[in-house]
Design an enzyme around this catalytic site. Structure first.
Site, PDB file in Angstrom:
ATOM      1  N   SER A 105     -12.580   2.028  -7.230  1.00  0.00           N
ATOM      2  CA  SER A 105     -11.512   2.166  -8.218  1.00  0.00           C
ATOM      3  C   SER A 105     -11.366   0.860  -9.002  1.00  0.00           C
ATOM      4  CB  SER A 105     -10.188   2.503  -7.539  1.00  0.00           C
ATOM      5  OG  SER A 105      -9.144   2.355  -8.484  1.00  0.00           O
TER       6      SER A 105
ATOM      7  N   HIS B 212     -14.432   5.146 -10.186  1.00  0.00           N
ATOM      8  CA  HIS B 212     -13.135   5.835 -10.223  1.00  0.00           C
ATOM      9  C   HIS B 212     -12.218   5.146 -11.239  1.00  0.00           C
ATOM     10  CE1 HIS B 212     -10.101   8.466  -8.334  1.00  0.00           C
ATOM     11  NE2 HIS B 212      -9.251   7.460  -8.442  1.00  0.00           N
TER      12      HIS B 212
ATOM     13  N   ASP C  11      -8.533   5.233 -12.907  1.00  0.00           N
ATOM     14  CA  ASP C  11      -7.169   5.731 -12.708  1.00  0.00           C
ATOM     15  C   ASP C  11      -6.383   5.669 -14.009  1.00  0.00           C
ATOM     16  OD1 ASP C  11      -6.931   6.343  -9.835  1.00  0.00           O
ATOM     17  OD2 ASP C  11      -7.450   4.226  -9.597  1.00  0.00           O
TER      18      ASP C  11
ATOM     19  N   MET D 114      -2.904   6.403 -15.760  1.00  0.00           N
ATOM     20  CA  MET D 114      -1.482   6.607 -15.414  1.00  0.00           C
ATOM     21  C   MET D 114      -0.637   6.490 -16.677  1.00  0.00           C
ATOM     22  SD  MET D 114      -1.142   4.421 -11.912  1.00  0.00           S
ATOM     23  CE  MET D 114      -2.495   4.267 -10.749  1.00  0.00           C
TER      24      MET D 114
ATOM     25  N   HIS E 129      -9.395  10.027 -12.796  1.00  0.00           N
ATOM     26  CA  HIS E 129      -8.245  10.556 -12.052  1.00  0.00           C
ATOM     27  C   HIS E 129      -7.030  10.502 -12.968  1.00  0.00           C
ATOM     28  CE1 HIS E 129      -5.493   9.895  -8.250  1.00  0.00           C
ATOM     29  NE2 HIS E 129      -5.217  11.015  -8.891  1.00  0.00           N
TER      30      HIS E 129
ATOM     31  N   MET F 115      -3.429  10.787 -13.616  1.00  0.00           N
ATOM     32  CA  MET F 115      -2.073  10.834 -13.059  1.00  0.00           C
ATOM     33  C   MET F 115      -1.109  10.866 -14.238  1.00  0.00           C
ATOM     34  SD  MET F 115      -2.780   8.165 -10.004  1.00  0.00           S
ATOM     35  CE  MET F 115      -4.268   7.646 -10.815  1.00  0.00           C
TER      36      MET F 115
ATOM     37  N   MET G 193      -4.768  12.933  -1.863  1.00  0.00           N
ATOM     38  CA  MET G 193      -4.195  11.578  -1.959  1.00  0.00           C
ATOM     39  C   MET G 193      -3.730  11.145  -0.567  1.00  0.00           C
ATOM     40  SD  MET G 193      -4.535  10.470  -5.004  1.00  0.00           S
ATOM     41  CE  MET G 193      -3.644   8.919  -4.750  1.00  0.00           C
TER      42      MET G 193
ATOM     43  N   GLY H 121      -2.455   0.546  -6.504  1.00  0.00           N
ATOM     44  CA  GLY H 121      -3.479   0.200  -5.532  1.00  0.00           C
ATOM     45  C   GLY H 121      -2.869  -0.598  -4.391  1.00  0.00           C
ATOM     46  N   GLY H 122      -3.632  -0.778  -3.339  1.00  0.00           N
ATOM     47  CA  GLY H 122      -3.236  -1.677  -2.255  1.00  0.00           C
ATOM     48  C   GLY H 122      -2.154  -1.153  -1.321  1.00  0.00           C
TER      49      GLY H 122
ATOM     50  N   ASP I 206      -8.303   9.239  -1.546  1.00  0.00           N
ATOM     51  CA  ASP I 206      -7.949   8.115  -2.420  1.00  0.00           C
ATOM     52  C   ASP I 206      -6.637   7.509  -1.938  1.00  0.00           C
ATOM     53  OD1 ASP I 206      -7.482   6.403  -4.556  1.00  0.00           O
ATOM     54  OD2 ASP I 206      -7.205   7.998  -6.043  1.00  0.00           O
ATOM     55  N   GLY I 207      -6.697   6.210  -1.594  1.00  0.00           N
ATOM     56  CA  GLY I 207      -5.489   5.488  -1.194  1.00  0.00           C
ATOM     57  C   GLY I 207      -5.618   4.880   0.186  1.00  0.00           C
ATOM     58  N   GLY I 208      -5.684   3.545   0.227  1.00  0.00           N
ATOM     59  CA  GLY I 208      -5.741   2.852   1.514  1.00  0.00           C
ATOM     60  C   GLY I 208      -7.055   3.053   2.251  1.00  0.00           C
TER      61      GLY I 208
HETATM   62  C1  DX5 Z   1      -3.514   5.099  -6.633  1.00  0.00           C
HETATM   63  C2  DX5 Z   1      -4.868   5.321  -7.263  1.00  0.00           C
HETATM   64  C3  DX5 Z   1      -6.007   4.789  -6.468  1.00  0.00           C
HETATM   65  C4  DX5 Z   1      -5.967   3.286  -6.217  1.00  0.00           C
HETATM   66  C5  DX5 Z   1      -6.528   3.117  -4.829  1.00  0.00           C
HETATM   67  O1  DX5 Z   1      -2.583   5.857  -7.277  1.00  0.00           O
HETATM   68  O2  DX5 Z   1      -5.114   6.688  -7.475  1.00  0.00           O
HETATM   69  O3  DX5 Z   1      -7.265   5.180  -6.987  1.00  0.00           O
HETATM   70  O4  DX5 Z   1      -6.714   2.532  -7.102  1.00  0.00           O
HETATM   71  O5  DX5 Z   1      -6.387   1.792  -4.448  1.00  0.00           O
HETATM   72  P1  DX5 Z   1      -6.548   1.310  -2.943  1.00  0.00           P
HETATM   73  O6  DX5 Z   1      -7.946   1.701  -2.507  1.00  0.00           O
HETATM   74  O7  DX5 Z   1      -6.360  -0.164  -3.037  1.00  0.00           O
HETATM   75  O8  DX5 Z   1      -5.501   2.005  -2.122  1.00  0.00           O
HETATM   76 ZN    ZN Z   2      -7.188   7.289  -8.020  1.00  0.00          ZN
END
Ligand code: DX5
Ligand code: ZN
Length: 211
Positions: A8, A33, A35, A37, A66, A68, A137, A144-145, A172-174
């Site tokens: 990402s 990836h 993102d 938003m 992705h 959002m 998700m 992120g993070g 996706d996520g963590g």
């Molecule tokens: C969060 C995004 C993710 C994000 C993941 O809403 O959709 O793609 O970048 O980041 P990490 O891998 O750091 O959780």
């Molecule tokens: Zn994402």
């Protein structure tokens, strides 16, 4: 079979995006990836169509976009024309899921649908044969993070059991080497990772540890 790794770029250095994309490409990542938003569907604003168009010019990686965003139907055409290979919308933002899938496919783009942590897995059932990808998700979308939510990963076996063989199940996520292992055991085969890859001292090894 190898996992599909989708770094990402949200965690990359936006002032050095080409360099950061080449790093993951050379490490063996197959997808990128991106993102998107809008500050409405999620409380954060990131990047839009012109950035995707610029990225398209510098990489052959599969662009995994992705969305959002609210009103995703308005933005399918511009993102498809910018060079997206996969467009993943959110179930929670879709007014008519079937129409949205048809619209995405009409541009020869793969169609993905994502579910947020509180959305139950069974909402995907009617669409499993039409979709190319389901994104589960494992954090609340927006940043992120964040910390991986194990409960969300527990939706994967149900989806896997009901899905056709070729449906891609993405998380996706963590995601890191450990949480990726949990998800792939459950049946996921596409791993998105932002911080784990881009905040690592050794980006190449981080990508390879997920493959
Ligand atoms: C969060 C995004 C993710 C994000 C993941 O809403 O959709 O793609 O970048 O980041 P990490 O891998 O750091 O959780
Ligand atoms: Zn994402």
């Amino acid at each position: 079979m190898q996992n599909i790794v989708s770094p990402s770029i949200l965690s990359a250095d936006f002032a050095n995006l080409e360099r950061d994309i080449k790093l993951v490409e050379n490490a063996g990542a197959q997808w990128l990836h991106i993102d998107v938003m809008d500050g409405h569907f999620v409380p954060n604003i990131t990047i839009g169509v012109p950035v995707v168009a610029s990225i398209r010019k510098i990489t052959e990686l599969c662009l995994d976009v992705h969305l959002m965003i609210e009103n995703p139907e308005k933005y399918i055409e511009p993102f498809a024309k910018a060079g997206a290979d996969i467009l993943t919308f959110h179930y929670e933002a879709a007014k008519d899921v079937e129409e949205l899938i048809k619209l995405i496919k009409s541009y020869n783009v793969k169609a993905g649908m994502s579910i947020k942590p509180k959305t139950p897995a069974d909402v995907v059932m009617p669409y499993l044969n039409d979709l190319d990808l389901i994104l589960v998700m494992t954090v609340e979308p927006g940043f992120g993070g964040q910390k991986f939510m194990y409960d969300c990963a527990e939706k994967i076996p149900f989806i896997k059991q009901n899905a056709p063989e070729n449906l891609i199940i993405q998380v996706d996520g963590g995601i890191n080497a450990e949480t990726a292992g949990i998800c792939t055991k459950f049946g996921a085969n596409s791993l998105v990772a932002g911080n784990y890859i881009y905040k690592s001292d050794d980006i190449t090894s981080a990508v390879k540890s997920l493959l």
